[in-house]
Design a protein around this motif. Sequence first.
Motif, short mmCIF file in Angstrom:
data_model
loop_
_atom_site.label_atom_id
_atom_site.label_comp_id
_atom_site.label_asym_id
_atom_site.label_seq_id
_atom_site.Cartn_x
_atom_site.Cartn_y
_atom_site.Cartn_z
N ASN A 182 0.79 -1.23 0.00
CA ASN A 182 0.00 0.00 0.00
C ASN A 182 0.83 1.28 0.00
OD1 ASN A 182 -2.44 -1.39 -0.03
ND2 ASN A 182 -2.41 -1.65 2.19
N VAL A 183 2.13 1.17 -0.25
CA VAL A 183 2.93 2.39 -0.40
C VAL A 183 2.38 3.12 -1.63
CG1 VAL A 183 5.23 3.26 -1.00
CG2 VAL A 183 4.99 1.47 0.71
N PRO A 184 2.07 4.40 -1.49
CA PRO A 184 1.49 5.12 -2.63
C PRO A 184 2.36 5.04 -3.89
CG PRO A 184 1.32 6.43 -0.64
CD PRO A 184 2.17 5.23 -0.31
N ARG A 185 1.73 4.82 -4.99
CA ARG A 185 2.43 4.70 -6.27
C ARG A 185 3.26 5.95 -6.57
NH1 ARG A 185 5.26 1.92 -9.08
NH2 ARG A 185 5.41 2.55 -11.22
N GLU A 186 2.76 7.10 -6.12
CA GLU A 186 3.48 8.35 -6.35
C GLU A 186 4.85 8.34 -5.70
OE1 GLU A 186 0.38 8.30 -4.89
OE2 GLU A 186 -0.80 8.80 -6.67
N PHE A 187 4.95 7.70 -4.52
CA PHE A 187 6.24 7.63 -3.83
C PHE A 187 7.24 6.84 -4.69
CE2 PHE A 187 4.65 8.00 0.85
CZ PHE A 187 4.02 9.20 0.54
N VAL A 188 6.78 5.73 -5.23
CA VAL A 188 7.65 4.88 -6.05
C VAL A 188 8.04 5.63 -7.33
CG1 VAL A 188 7.83 2.67 -7.26
CG2 VAL A 188 6.63 2.80 -5.07
N GLU A 189 7.10 6.40 -7.89
CA GLU A 189 7.39 7.17 -9.10
C GLU A 189 8.47 8.23 -8.84
OE1 GLU A 189 3.58 8.60 -10.37
OE2 GLU A 189 2.99 6.64 -11.15
N VAL A 190 8.46 8.80 -7.64
CA VAL A 190 9.52 9.75 -7.28
C VAL A 190 10.87 9.03 -7.29
CG1 VAL A 190 10.47 11.17 -5.41
CG2 VAL A 190 8.04 11.31 -5.97
N GLY A 191 10.92 7.83 -6.75
CA GLY A 191 12.15 7.04 -6.79
C GLY A 191 12.58 6.75 -8.21
N ASP A 192 11.62 6.46 -9.09
CA ASP A 192 11.94 6.23 -10.51
C ASP A 192 12.49 7.50 -11.15
OD1 ASP A 192 11.06 3.60 -10.34
OD2 ASP A 192 9.03 4.08 -11.05
N THR A 193 11.90 8.64 -10.79
CA THR A 193 12.35 9.92 -11.33
C THR A 193 13.80 10.19 -10.95
OG1 THR A 193 10.11 10.81 -11.21
CG2 THR A 193 11.91 12.40 -11.38
N PHE A 194 14.16 9.86 -9.71
CA PHE A 194 15.54 10.04 -9.26
C PHE A 194 16.46 8.91 -9.70
CE2 PHE A 194 13.61 12.80 -5.86
CZ PHE A 194 14.25 13.97 -6.26
N LYS A 195 15.91 7.98 -10.49
CA LYS A 195 16.68 6.84 -11.02
C LYS A 195 17.31 6.00 -9.91
CE LYS A 195 17.56 8.86 -15.54
NZ LYS A 195 16.22 8.65 -15.96
N PHE A 196 16.51 5.76 -8.86
CA PHE A 196 16.96 4.90 -7.77
C PHE A 196 17.05 3.46 -8.28
CE2 PHE A 196 15.06 7.45 -3.96
CZ PHE A 196 16.05 8.40 -4.11
N SER A 197 18.03 2.73 -7.77
CA SER A 197 18.08 1.30 -8.04
C SER A 197 16.97 0.62 -7.25
CB SER A 197 19.44 0.74 -7.61
OG SER A 197 19.57 0.80 -6.20
N SER A 198 16.74 -0.65 -7.52
CA SER A 198 15.70 -1.38 -6.77
C SER A 198 15.99 -1.36 -5.28
CB SER A 198 15.61 -2.82 -7.25
OG SER A 198 15.18 -2.86 -8.59
#
Length: 172
Positions: free
Chosen positions: A63-79
């Motif tokens: 249930n972690v908000p999808r927006e939080f994960v998208e921010v990580g994608d934007t910053f090009k975080f690794s898994s």
Amino acid sequence: MGLSRRVDDYVRPFFTAIAQVPALAWIPLAMLLLGIGEALKIVVIAKAAFVPVVMNTSAGIRNVPREFVEVGDTFKFSSWQKLRLVVLPGSIPSMFTGLRYGLTHAWIALVSVELVASSEGLGYLLVWGRQMFWLDTVLVAMIVIGLVGFVTDKVLAIVERHLQRWRIDDSQ
């Protein structure tokens, strides 16, 4: 389970089935396999605590908000970075709910095992006090059980608040 839908599909029914059987119901089987001793207490307590912790943690991660994960994608975080910096902090509330439930269930299981199959501990003291008609002993044991449960829950609440100090306080 929270990170993989496939693992969740396979494992959740097993956890759900185990969760439906109370920890007290496992005591006779555990006694047959492990005898009366510390191993019995450990197994029953582990069962009582493990299920709520796993189920709540899994739900929190899912249930972690999808927006939080998208921010990580934007910053090009690794898994690994997304897990450590986004998913785990976002799932802390559910994790601590599971920990608090798990702690409560573990405490109840400990006292229950001592009531049924032990020669020491607060549960045993309750049984002994009842057998000897020592109302004061029974009442003091009950008060101690309640106080220990209360204090451990409050300690976990303080730790949770400390780990979530970044959250906005809605009470103001």
